[in-house]
Design an enzyme around this catalytic site. Structure first.
Site, PDB file in Angstrom:
ATOM      1  CD  GLU A  53      -2.401   1.684   2.594  1.00 45.61           C
ATOM      2  OE1 GLU A  53      -2.510   0.935   3.385  1.00 45.61           O
ATOM      3  OE2 GLU A  53      -3.633   2.277   2.417  1.00 45.61           O
ATOM      4  CG  ASP A  75      -1.803  13.682  -0.670  1.00 53.81           C
ATOM      5  OD1 ASP A  75      -2.389  13.051  -0.276  1.00 53.81           O
ATOM      6  OD2 ASP A  75      -0.285  13.761  -0.227  1.00 53.81           O
ATOM      7  CD  GLU A 119      -6.817   5.501   9.364  1.00 53.75           C
ATOM      8  OE1 GLU A 119      -6.849   5.037   7.685  1.00 53.75           O
ATOM      9  OE2 GLU A 119      -7.297   5.174  10.736  1.00 53.75           O
TER      10      GLU A 119
HETATM   11  N1  SAH Z   1      -5.067   5.967   2.532  1.00 51.09           N
HETATM   12  C1  SAH Z   1      -4.764   6.535   3.385  1.00 51.09           C
HETATM   13  C2  SAH Z   1      -4.673   8.148   4.148  1.00 51.09           C
HETATM   14  C3  SAH Z   1      -4.770   9.039   2.595  1.00 51.09           C
HETATM   15  S1  SAH Z   1      -3.865  10.767   2.045  1.00 51.09           S
HETATM   16  C4  SAH Z   1      -6.488   6.871   3.718  1.00 51.09           C
HETATM   17  O1  SAH Z   1      -7.005   6.385   2.892  1.00 51.09           O
HETATM   18  O2  SAH Z   1      -6.925   7.583   5.142  1.00 51.09           O
HETATM   19  C5  SAH Z   1      -2.460  10.470   1.200  1.00 51.09           C
HETATM   20  C6  SAH Z   1      -1.710   9.147   2.714  1.00 51.09           C
HETATM   21  O3  SAH Z   1      -0.158   9.598   1.516  1.00 51.09           O
HETATM   22  C7  SAH Z   1      -0.896  10.844   3.401  1.00 51.09           C
HETATM   23  O4  SAH Z   1      -0.453  10.299   4.294  1.00 51.09           O
HETATM   24  C8  SAH Z   1       0.682  11.516   2.502  1.00 51.09           C
HETATM   25  O5  SAH Z   1       2.009  11.503   3.795  1.00 51.09           O
HETATM   26  C9  SAH Z   1       0.921  10.064   2.063  1.00 51.09           C
HETATM   27  N2  SAH Z   1       1.710  10.112  -0.011  1.00 51.09           N
HETATM   28  C10 SAH Z   1       1.894  10.615  -0.598  1.00 51.09           C
HETATM   29  N3  SAH Z   1       2.577  11.071  -1.606  1.00 51.09           N
HETATM   30  C11 SAH Z   1       3.509   9.908  -0.755  1.00 51.09           C
HETATM   31  C12 SAH Z   1       5.128   9.654  -1.620  1.00 51.09           C
HETATM   32  N4  SAH Z   1       5.225   9.960  -2.830  1.00 51.09           N
HETATM   33  N5  SAH Z   1       4.494   8.835  -1.282  1.00 51.09           N
HETATM   34  C13 SAH Z   1       4.554   8.023   0.312  1.00 51.09           C
HETATM   35  N6  SAH Z   1       3.589   8.710   0.586  1.00 51.09           N
HETATM   36  C14 SAH Z   1       2.673   9.362   0.357  1.00 51.09           C
END
Ligand code: SAH
Length: 225
Positions: free
Chosen positions: A44, A122, A197
């Protein structure tokens, strides 16, 4: 203040180090080293606070899960959750990585990963930042390298513009998704769905969840280069 928070975070993380994977000297080829057995490897990316990773690890004891998150302080929360829920896992099958998806190939070897999950990534809505979206073609090329033949990517998001962007990227690359739904929770693909979440949050507000799954055609990388 910042220092104190960080120090606290490190201290908390140190209690979960057995769940953390340090960057290997050579990329991971299978699950043997970290889990003591060879099993399907699911990854993930952007696991946030870890609900999905914990739920999936509990539901699929025969699979080994790596959950990657680039923000260390968020990773602490995920690792703590996994530690709290340790008793709920029938197998020792979950590890965390503090790292950035852009460096995935330093973590995992070519053809080592069976499934990649992208959950509520994001959206980077400004056009100038499109390259940072985790479903931008530059990331897709990276996933194609890491995935085993017939390995899949499963993506879910509340964000329709990001979802539409993803559909266009796939179509431009000649990839036909296995399935696409604009309302996961009212679709047949919701069976055994583990909510993240963000997903709990958005769906409790009545926002429909988009989801798709795809795999890369056999000749994808060859055609690309
Ligand atoms: N998957 C979780 C969080 C979604 S927010 C949920 O659905 O509740 C997106 C998350 O991805 C954030 O915690 C951010 O820090 C992480 N993220 C964004 N770009 C990333 C990257 N290039 N590598 C690793 N993590 C990343």
């Amino acid at each position: 203040m910042r220092m104190r928070k960080k120090k606290h975070g490190e201290e908390r993380l140190s209690r979960c180090t057995h769940l953390l994977v340090e960057k290997p000297e050579t990329p991971i080829t299978d699950t043997e080293k970290d889990f003591g057995r060879v099993a399907p490897l699911h990854l993930e990316i952007g696991c946030g606070k870890g609900n999905f990773a914990c739920g999936m690890a509990e539901m699929y004891p025969d699979v080994c899960f790596y959950a990657m998150e680039r923000v260390r302080d968020v990773m602490v929360l995920a690792a703590e959750k996994a530690e709290e829920r340790r008793e709920s896992r029938p197998a020792d099958n979950l590890r965390f990585i503090v790292g950035d998806a852009g460096n995935l190939d330093e973590w995992f070897a070519e053809g080592s990963v069976d499934t990649i999950y992208l959950n509520f990534s994001d959206p980077w809505p400004k056009k100038g930042y499109a390259k940072r979206r985790l479903t931008h073609r530059r990331f897709l090329a990276l996933y194609a390298k890491l995935l085993r033949e017939d390995g899949v990517v499963r993506f879910k998001t509340d964000n329709r513009p990001l979802f539409d962007f993803t559909l266009l990227e796939l179509s431009d690359l000649g990839i036909t998704p296995d399935f696409v739904t604009f309302d996961l929770h009212n679709s047949p693909y919701n069976e055994r769905n583990v909510m993240t979440e963000y997903e709990q949050n958005f769906s409790s507000q009545g926002v429909p969840i988009n989801c798709l799954q795809f795999r890369f055609p056999k000749n994808f990388l060859k055609e690309d280069s």
